[in-house]
Design an enzyme around this catalytic site. Structure first.
Site, PDB file in Angstrom:
ATOM      1  N   LYS A 142       0.817  -1.211   0.000  1.00 48.77           N
ATOM      2  CA  LYS A 142       0.000   0.000   0.000  1.00 48.77           C
ATOM      3  C   LYS A 142       0.857   1.269   0.000  1.00 48.77           C
ATOM      4  O   LYS A 142       0.403   2.322  -0.434  1.00 48.77           O
ATOM      5  CB  LYS A 142      -0.956  -0.018   1.180  1.00 48.77           C
ATOM      6  CG  LYS A 142      -1.980  -1.129   1.018  1.00 48.77           C
ATOM      7  CD  LYS A 142      -3.049  -1.143   2.085  1.00 48.77           C
ATOM      8  CE  LYS A 142      -4.145  -2.129   1.753  1.00 48.77           C
ATOM      9  NZ  LYS A 142      -3.725  -3.540   1.847  1.00 48.77           N
TER      10      LYS A 142
HETATM   11  C1  LIG Z   1      -4.347  -4.610   1.130  1.00 46.10           C
HETATM   12  C2  LIG Z   1      -3.581  -5.890   0.983  1.00 46.10           C
HETATM   13  C3  LIG Z   1      -3.988  -6.915   0.093  1.00 46.10           C
HETATM   14  C4  LIG Z   1      -5.249  -6.814  -0.753  1.00 46.10           C
HETATM   15  O1  LIG Z   1      -5.128  -5.890  -1.783  1.00 46.10           O
HETATM   16  P1  LIG Z   1      -6.422  -5.370  -2.582  1.00 46.10           P
HETATM   17  O2  LIG Z   1      -5.961  -4.263  -3.422  1.00 46.10           O
HETATM   18  O3  LIG Z   1      -7.405  -4.963  -1.518  1.00 46.10           O
HETATM   19  O4  LIG Z   1      -6.937  -6.540  -3.370  1.00 46.10           O
HETATM   20  C5  LIG Z   1      -3.181  -8.040  -0.017  1.00 46.10           C
HETATM   21  N1  LIG Z   1      -2.067  -8.178   0.725  1.00 46.10           N
HETATM   22  C6  LIG Z   1      -1.632  -7.234   1.582  1.00 46.10           C
HETATM   23  C7  LIG Z   1      -0.399  -7.460   2.361  1.00 46.10           C
HETATM   24  C8  LIG Z   1      -2.373  -6.050   1.752  1.00 46.10           C
HETATM   25  O5  LIG Z   1      -1.950  -5.114   2.632  1.00 46.10           O
END
Ligand SMILES: *Cc1c(COP(=O)(O)O)cnc(C)c1O
Length: 470
Positions: free
Chosen positions: A112
Site C-alpha cells: 500500500k
Molecule cells: C491490502 C492488501 C492486500 C489486498 O489488496 P487489494 O488491493 O485490496 O486486493 C493483499 N495483501 C496485503 C499485504 C495487503 O496489505
C-alpha cells in the site's frame, strides 16, 4: 483526462477533483472517461529505465493538465525516495517460469506504500496550489492505517486521524502508527472493534457540517489515484521480463480487488498480459465468481492473511462497469440486487469475456503455511502469508511454458512473524530501517467508542481554520 462515475450520475470530473473526493457523489467509483493507450514503441522505450521514470511516463496521461511533467517527476521522486530498494519494486526469480515482484520495500513494509506515498505528495501539491487544507480520517484493522500515516506525516496541508481497535492489532502494526512523532499525525485507539472504528468514521463523513468544516478526505482503496500508482509496477515488471515481446501473467493476492484491477487497467492501456490469476484465502467470493459466474456473499472468517479477510470487494465495481458495457444504471441494478439478495450473476457472454483474462483460486491456511515452508526450503525466500497465497496461485496456473508468471509479494514477512516462524523455523527480522521499531517511544491516545468524544478530539486537534488558512 476526465473521469466519470461507475454509476453514471456524476458528470465528468478532473483528476484533482477525483483525487480529493475519493468516492463519486452518486456513490460510484471514478474511472477514466477513455482509457489512454500506449503508443507504438512506448514499452520498448521503457526498457532499462529507473522505476521513477517509468512511473512518470505511465501515469502522465491520467493527470490531464493539472500538473506539469517536471512537477510530477519531482513528486514521484519524493514518493519513492523512502523505499529501501533502489529498484523500488524489485523482481526476484523463484524458478524457471515464476518470479516474485517485491512490493514491500516502502516505509510500512506493505504494497500500500507504493500508492499512498505518491498520494501524500499529490495531496500536498494540489492543496498548496489551492491554499487549502484537508483532514484525513480513516479506520484501520492494521495495514492501511500505518501506510496512510506514513504518507501524510509532516505534510503542511494535511492532518490525519486514524482510528484502530484498542488491543486488536499486532504489536508491529500498532507501533507503526503510534511511534510517528509528527504533530499532524493522530493515531487513536478506540475502545471497541474494527467495525466500531469504521462506524465512527462513517458517521463523521455522514455529519455534513463536520465534514465541510474540517474538509474531511478519505484515503481508502477506492481512490482512483491509488489504482493509477499501482499500474506502474505491472508495466515495469512486464518490461523487465521482455514485454512486449514476451507474454506475462500475474498472480495477485486479492482482497478489495484494487491491486488486480490496476493490472486490468495496464492491460487496457496495451500491456500484453496473458492472464490475471486472482488468489484469495478462504474468504473466496472472488475465486467462486471466476469459477461459477455468480458473486455470492458468505460470512468472513479470520485467516493468516488478514488484509484479504474481505467478502465484498469494493473495486470489483470498476471491472463490472467495463463488463456491462460502461452502463452506469446496469451497474447500479446489479449492486442493488447484491445488496438485497446477497448474490448476483453475469450472462454467459460476459462470463466468457471475463474468463478470457481472469482465473481465480482459493488458498486456505494449510496451503498458505505449506507454501511458505516449501518456498523457503527450495529458494531461501521467506514469504509473508499474503505473498504465499500469490505464489501458490501461480503454481496452480496452467500457462504455457513461454509465459513468465509473476507472483506479487505484498507484505514483508516480518509483519506476520508468527505463522512465518511456524512454517520456516526462522523468526523474520525487521529490515534495517525499522529494526529499532520496538525501542521507539509510543504516543497512545485512547478514546471511548463514542461519536461526540471522537469528533470533539478531531475538531480540537485539526489545524484547519486555525491559522488564517481555510
Ligand atoms: C491490502 C492488501 C492486500 C489486498 O489488496 P487489494 O488491493 O485490496 O486486493 C493483499 N495483501 C496485503 C499485504 C495487503 O496489505
Amino acid at each position: 483526462m476526465n473521469y466519470i462515475s461507475t454509476r453514471g450520475q456524476a458528470g465528468v470530473r478532473s483528476f484533482e477533483d477525483v483525487l480529493l473526493a475519493g468516492l463519486a457523489p452518486d456513490g460510484g467509483l471514478f474511472v477514466p472517461e477513455v482509457w489512454p493507450s500506449f503508443a507504438p514503441g512506448f514499452l520498448e522505450s521503457l526498457a532499462g529505465r529507473p522505476y521513477e521514470e517509468v512511473a512518470v511516463e505511465v501515469m502522465l496521461p491520467f493527470l490531464g493538465d493539472s500538473i506539469s511533467r517536471e512537477e510530477f517527476a519531482g513528486l514521484v521522486r519524493n514518493a519513492y525516495s523512502r523505499f529501501a530498494h533502489r529498484a523500488v519494486t524489485p523482481l526476484i526469480q523463484l524458478d524457471q517460469k515464476t518470479w516474485l515482484l517485491e512490493l514491500f520495500h516502502g516505509p510500512t513494509l506493505a504494497f500500500k506504500d507504493v500508492a499512498l506515498q505518491l498520494l501524500g505528495q499529490l495531496f500536498d501539491h494540489i492543496l498548496a496550489k489551492r491554499g487549502a487544507r484537508i483532514t484525513v480520517v480513516g479506520a484501520t484493522s492494521g495495514d492501511t492505517g500505518s501506510a496512510a500515516i506514513e504518507a501524510c506525516r509532516d505534510r503542511d496541508a494535511v492532518d490525519i486521524f486514524i482510528l484502530y481497535p484498542a488491543g486488536r492489532t499486532s504489536d508491529v502494526q500498532r507501533k507503526q502508527m503510534t511511534t510517528v512523532p509528527s504533530a499532524n499525525v493522530h493515531a487513536i485507539a478506540i475502545e471497541g472493534n474494527f467495525d466500531d472504528c469504521q462506524a465512527l468514521v462513517k458517521a463523521m463523513f455522514g455529519d455534513a457540517d463536520f465534514r465541510e468544516t474540517l474538509a474531511l478526505a478519505a484515503v481508502n482503496s477506492i481512490n482512483w489515484a491509488r489504482i493509477m500508482a499501482q499500474i506502474v509496477y505491472y508495466v515495469a515488471a512486464a518490461v523487465a521480463l521482455g514485454a512486449p515481446h514476451r507474454k506475462v501473467a500475474f498472480a495477485v493476492p486479492t482482497g478489495n480487488f484494487g491491486n488486480v484491477y490496476a493490472a486490468y487497467a495496464a492491460k487496457r492501456m496495451g500491456l500484453p498480459i496473458e492472464r490475471l490469476i486472482v488468489g484469495t484465502n478462504s474468504n473466496d467470493i472472488l475465486a467462486r465468481f471466476f469459477a461459477t459466474s455468480e458473486m455470492r456473499k458468505e460470512t468472513v472468517v479470520p485467516t493468516y492473511s488478514p488484509s484479504m479477510d474481505i467478502q465484498v470487494s469494493s473495486n470489483f465495481e470498476r471491472l463490472l462497469f467495463e463488463l456491462l458495457g460502461r452502463d452506469g444504471s446496469a451497474v447500479e441494478a446489479k449492486l442493488a440486487e447484491f445488496q438485497a439478495t446477497g448474490a448476483f450473476g453475469v450472462t454467459p457472454s460476459v462470463f466468457a469475456e471475463v474468463s478470457s483474462l481472469f482465473t481465480g483460486t482459493a488458498v486456505d491456511d494449510a496451503a498458505t503455511k505449506a507454501t511458505i515452508a516449501q518456498t523457503y526450503a527450495k529458494t531461501g525466500n521467506v514469504l509473508d502469508p499474503h505473498s504465499a497465497v500469490a505464489v501458490q496461485a501461480a503454481a496452480r496456473a496452467k500457462e504455457s511454458h513461454d509465459t513468465a508468471i509473476v507472483a506479487l509479494a505484498c507484505a514483508h514477512a516480518a509483519k506476520f512473524p508468527e505463522v512465518v516462524t511456524e512454517a520456516t523455523g526462522v523468526h523474520p527480522a525487521l529490515p534495517p530501517h525499522m529494526a529499532d521499531l520496538f525501542e521507539r517511544p509510543e504516543r497512545i491516545v485512547t478514546l471511548p467508542n463514542d461519536l461526540a468524544t471522537v469528533q470533539n478530539y478531531v475538531r480540537t486537534h485539526a489545524r484547519i481554520g486555525k491559522e488564517g488558512k481555510n
